[in-house]
Motif scaffolding. Structure first.
Motif, PDB file in Angstrom:
ATOM      1  N   PRO A  12       8.001   6.610  18.188  1.00 10.04           N
ATOM      2  CA  PRO A  12       7.240   6.600  16.940  1.00 10.04           C
ATOM      3  C   PRO A  12       8.013   7.280  15.808  1.00 10.04           C
ATOM      4  O   PRO A  12       8.904   8.092  16.067  1.00 10.04           O
ATOM      5  CB  PRO A  12       5.991   7.418  17.295  1.00 10.04           C
ATOM      6  N   PRO A  13       7.658   6.972  14.556  1.00  5.86           N
ATOM      7  CA  PRO A  13       8.344   7.597  13.423  1.00  5.86           C
ATOM      8  C   PRO A  13       7.792   8.989  13.117  1.00  5.86           C
ATOM      9  O   PRO A  13       7.313   9.267  12.021  1.00  5.86           O
ATOM     10  CB  PRO A  13       8.067   6.619  12.280  1.00  5.86           C
ATOM     11  N   VAL A  14       7.853   9.862  14.109  1.00  7.64           N
ATOM     12  CA  VAL A  14       7.290  11.208  13.987  1.00  7.64           C
ATOM     13  C   VAL A  14       8.342  12.229  14.409  1.00  7.64           C
ATOM     14  O   VAL A  14       8.982  12.072  15.457  1.00  7.64           O
ATOM     15  CB  VAL A  14       6.042  11.346  14.899  1.00  7.64           C
ATOM     16  N   ASP A  15       8.515  13.261  13.618  1.00 12.11           N
ATOM     17  CA  ASP A  15       9.401  14.386  13.952  1.00 12.11           C
ATOM     18  C   ASP A  15      10.824  13.962  14.308  1.00 12.11           C
ATOM     19  O   ASP A  15      11.469  14.570  15.163  1.00 12.11           O
ATOM     20  CB  ASP A  15       8.825  15.209  15.113  1.00 12.11           C
ATOM     21  N   GLY A  16      11.317  12.914  13.696  1.00  7.34           N
ATOM     22  CA  GLY A  16      12.689  12.480  13.932  1.00  7.34           C
ATOM     23  C   GLY A  16      12.920  11.762  15.244  1.00  7.34           C
ATOM     24  O   GLY A  16      14.062  11.488  15.610  1.00  7.34           O
ATOM     25  N   ARG A  17      11.851  11.437  15.966  1.00  9.87           N
ATOM     26  CA  ARG A  17      12.022  10.775  17.272  1.00  9.87           C
ATOM     27  C   ARG A  17      12.651   9.392  17.141  1.00  9.87           C
ATOM     28  O   ARG A  17      13.519   9.023  17.933  1.00  9.87           O
ATOM     29  CB  ARG A  17      10.674  10.656  17.986  1.00  9.87           C
ATOM     30  N   ALA A  18      12.206   8.613  16.152  1.00 14.85           N
ATOM     31  CA  ALA A  18      12.760   7.268  15.966  1.00 14.85           C
ATOM     32  C   ALA A  18      14.229   7.343  15.555  1.00 14.85           C
ATOM     33  O   ALA A  18      15.047   6.545  16.007  1.00 14.85           O
ATOM     34  CB  ALA A  18      11.948   6.492  14.936  1.00 14.85           C
ATOM     35  N   THR A  19      14.568   8.300  14.720  1.00 14.46           N
ATOM     36  CA  THR A  19      15.959   8.472  14.294  1.00 14.46           C
ATOM     37  C   THR A  19      16.843   8.821  15.486  1.00 14.46           C
ATOM     38  O   THR A  19      17.930   8.258  15.658  1.00 14.46           O
ATOM     39  CB  THR A  19      16.065   9.558  13.211  1.00 14.46           C
ATOM     40  N   GLU A  20      16.394   9.728  16.322  1.00 13.35           N
ATOM     41  CA  GLU A  20      17.173  10.115  17.500  1.00 13.35           C
ATOM     42  C   GLU A  20      17.295   8.948  18.475  1.00 13.35           C
ATOM     43  O   GLU A  20      18.362   8.720  19.056  1.00 13.35           O
ATOM     44  CB  GLU A  20      16.552  11.330  18.183  1.00 13.35           C
ATOM     45  N   ALA A  21      16.218   8.200  18.664  1.00 11.47           N
ATOM     46  CA  ALA A  21      16.270   7.031  19.551  1.00 11.47           C
ATOM     47  C   ALA A  21      17.241   5.991  19.001  1.00 11.47           C
ATOM     48  O   ALA A  21      17.992   5.365  19.761  1.00 11.47           O
ATOM     49  CB  ALA A  21      14.878   6.430  19.712  1.00 11.47           C
ATOM     50  N   ALA A  22      17.263   5.819  17.684  1.00  7.91           N
ATOM     51  CA  ALA A  22      18.198   4.878  17.056  1.00  7.91           C
ATOM     52  C   ALA A  22      19.632   5.353  17.231  1.00  7.91           C
ATOM     53  O   ALA A  22      20.527   4.548  17.496  1.00  7.91           O
ATOM     54  CB  ALA A  22      17.858   4.712  15.580  1.00  7.91           C
ATOM     55  N   ARG A  23      19.867   6.644  17.107  1.00  8.52           N
ATOM     56  CA  ARG A  23      21.209   7.196  17.289  1.00  8.52           C
ATOM     57  C   ARG A  23      21.703   6.934  18.709  1.00  8.52           C
ATOM     58  O   ARG A  23      22.845   6.516  18.921  1.00  8.52           O
ATOM     59  CB  ARG A  23      21.220   8.699  16.989  1.00  8.52           C
ATOM     60  N   ARG A  24      20.841   7.157  19.689  1.00  5.04           N
ATOM     61  CA  ARG A  24      21.212   6.904  21.084  1.00  5.04           C
ATOM     62  C   ARG A  24      21.468   5.415  21.320  1.00  5.04           C
ATOM     63  O   ARG A  24      22.435   5.042  21.991  1.00  5.04           O
ATOM     64  CB  ARG A  24      20.120   7.410  22.021  1.00  5.04           C
ATOM     65  N   ALA A  25      20.603   4.550  20.777  1.00  5.24           N
ATOM     66  CA  ALA A  25      20.763   3.104  20.946  1.00  5.24           C
ATOM     67  C   ALA A  25      22.054   2.615  20.290  1.00  5.24           C
ATOM     68  O   ALA A  25      22.750   1.754  20.834  1.00  5.24           O
ATOM     69  CB  ALA A  25      19.560   2.373  20.361  1.00  5.24           C
ATOM     70  N   LEU A  26      22.367   3.168  19.134  1.00  5.36           N
ATOM     71  CA  LEU A  26      23.590   2.798  18.426  1.00  5.36           C
ATOM     72  C   LEU A  26      24.819   3.206  19.236  1.00  5.36           C
ATOM     73  O   LEU A  26      25.765   2.431  19.376  1.00  5.36           O
ATOM     74  CB  LEU A  26      23.599   3.458  17.054  1.00  5.36           C
ATOM     75  N   ALA A  27      24.802   4.403  19.797  1.00  2.00           N
ATOM     76  CA  ALA A  27      25.918   4.866  20.625  1.00  2.00           C
ATOM     77  C   ALA A  27      26.107   3.952  21.832  1.00  2.00           C
ATOM     78  O   ALA A  27      27.240   3.566  22.163  1.00  2.00           O
ATOM     79  CB  ALA A  27      25.675   6.308  21.075  1.00  2.00           C
ATOM     80  N   GLU A  28      25.028   3.589  22.468  1.00  2.00           N
ATOM     81  CA  GLU A  28      25.109   2.705  23.632  1.00  2.00           C
ATOM     82  C   GLU A  28      25.634   1.323  23.236  1.00  2.00           C
ATOM     83  O   GLU A  28      26.495   0.760  23.910  1.00  2.00           O
ATOM     84  CB  GLU A  28      23.739   2.574  24.292  1.00  2.00           C
ATOM     85  N   ALA A  29      25.140   0.782  22.135  1.00  2.00           N
ATOM     86  CA  ALA A  29      25.557  -0.545  21.690  1.00  2.00           C
ATOM     87  C   ALA A  29      27.043  -0.593  21.332  1.00  2.00           C
ATOM     88  O   ALA A  29      27.715  -1.593  21.573  1.00  2.00           O
ATOM     89  CB  ALA A  29      24.724  -0.981  20.491  1.00  2.00           C
ATOM     90  N   PHE A  30      27.563   0.506  20.761  1.00  2.00           N
ATOM     91  CA  PHE A  30      28.969   0.560  20.377  1.00  2.00           C
ATOM     92  C   PHE A  30      29.859   1.077  21.502  1.00  2.00           C
ATOM     93  O   PHE A  30      31.077   1.090  21.368  1.00  2.00           O
ATOM     94  CB  PHE A  30      29.156   1.432  19.134  1.00  2.00           C
ATOM     95  N   GLY A  31      29.267   1.529  22.596  1.00  2.00           N
ATOM     96  CA  GLY A  31      30.046   2.001  23.730  1.00  2.00           C
ATOM     97  C   GLY A  31      30.775   3.304  23.456  1.00  2.00           C
ATOM     98  O   GLY A  31      31.886   3.504  23.943  1.00  2.00           O
ATOM     99  N   VAL A  32      30.132   4.184  22.686  1.00  2.00           N
ATOM    100  CA  VAL A  32      30.717   5.493  22.381  1.00  2.00           C
ATOM    101  C   VAL A  32      29.767   6.584  22.860  1.00  2.00           C
ATOM    102  O   VAL A  32      28.605   6.321  23.165  1.00  2.00           O
ATOM    103  CB  VAL A  32      31.001   5.662  20.866  1.00  2.00           C
ATOM    104  N   ARG A  33      30.289   7.818  22.926  1.00  2.00           N
ATOM    105  CA  ARG A  33      29.431   8.947  23.300  1.00  2.00           C
ATOM    106  C   ARG A  33      28.385   9.169  22.210  1.00  2.00           C
ATOM    107  O   ARG A  33      28.628   8.875  21.038  1.00  2.00           O
ATOM    108  CB  ARG A  33      30.261  10.214  23.446  1.00  2.00           C
ATOM    109  N   ARG A  34      27.257   9.727  22.577  1.00  2.90           N
ATOM    110  CA  ARG A  34      26.214  10.040  21.592  1.00  2.90           C
ATOM    111  C   ARG A  34      26.731  10.976  20.504  1.00  2.90           C
ATOM    112  O   ARG A  34      26.342  10.869  19.354  1.00  2.90           O
ATOM    113  CB  ARG A  34      25.001  10.668  22.269  1.00  2.90           C
ATOM    114  N   ALA A  35      27.618  11.889  20.877  1.00  2.00           N
ATOM    115  CA  ALA A  35      28.158  12.841  19.913  1.00  2.00           C
ATOM    116  C   ALA A  35      29.026  12.158  18.854  1.00  2.00           C
ATOM    117  O   ALA A  35      29.270  12.729  17.796  1.00  2.00           O
ATOM    118  CB  ALA A  35      28.972  13.906  20.639  1.00  2.00           C
ATOM    119  N   ALA A  36      29.469  10.933  19.111  1.00  4.13           N
ATOM    120  CA  ALA A  36      30.293  10.201  18.150  1.00  4.13           C
ATOM    121  C   ALA A  36      29.467   9.518  17.067  1.00  4.13           C
ATOM    122  O   ALA A  36      30.009   8.950  16.138  1.00  4.13           O
ATOM    123  CB  ALA A  36      31.143   9.166  18.877  1.00  4.13           C
TER     124      ALA A  36
END
Length: 106
Positions: A49-73
């Motif tokens: 949900p778009p609450v407390d940055g949860r959606a942003t963090e989930a998007a960051r993780r999904a983006l890292a997975e899609a690009f095949g990079v570490r989450r920290a990248a």
């Protein structure tokens, strides 16, 4: 004054990716194109949900997975409280750019 397209720009060896978030989706998915505030944006649907940055963090993780990079990248550059966001993705320039075009442009 128009906002420049930033989706293919590189800053300090990181690709700048314009993203449109769809929070609360039935399933997570990365792919598609949205003409947004920052030009053509990559669409990321997340179940969080778009609450407390949860959606942003989930998007960051999904983006890292899609690009095949570490989450920290993957880091948020702009749009913490918006559906339109800018993320920086570190990694091999050519492959990251190809992946962006494949995901965003089909």
């Amino acid at each position: 004054m128009p906002v420049p397209e930033v989706s293919d720009a590189r800053i300090d060896e990181a690709l700048t990716v314009a993203v449109r978030i769809k929070p609360g989706s039935s399933r997570s998915r990365v792919g598609g194109r949205y003409m947004g505030l920052y030009g053509p944006a990559l669409v990321i649907a997340v179940t969080a949900p778009p609450v407390d940055g949860r959606a942003t963090e989930a998007a960051r993780r999904a983006l890292a997975e899609a690009f095949g990079v570490r989450r920290a990248a993957v880091s948020l550059g702009a749009g913490a409280a918006s559906r339109n966001k800018i993320f920086y993705v570190g990694g091999s320039g050519v492959e990251i750019t190809r992946t962006l075009h494949r995901l965003r442009d089909g």
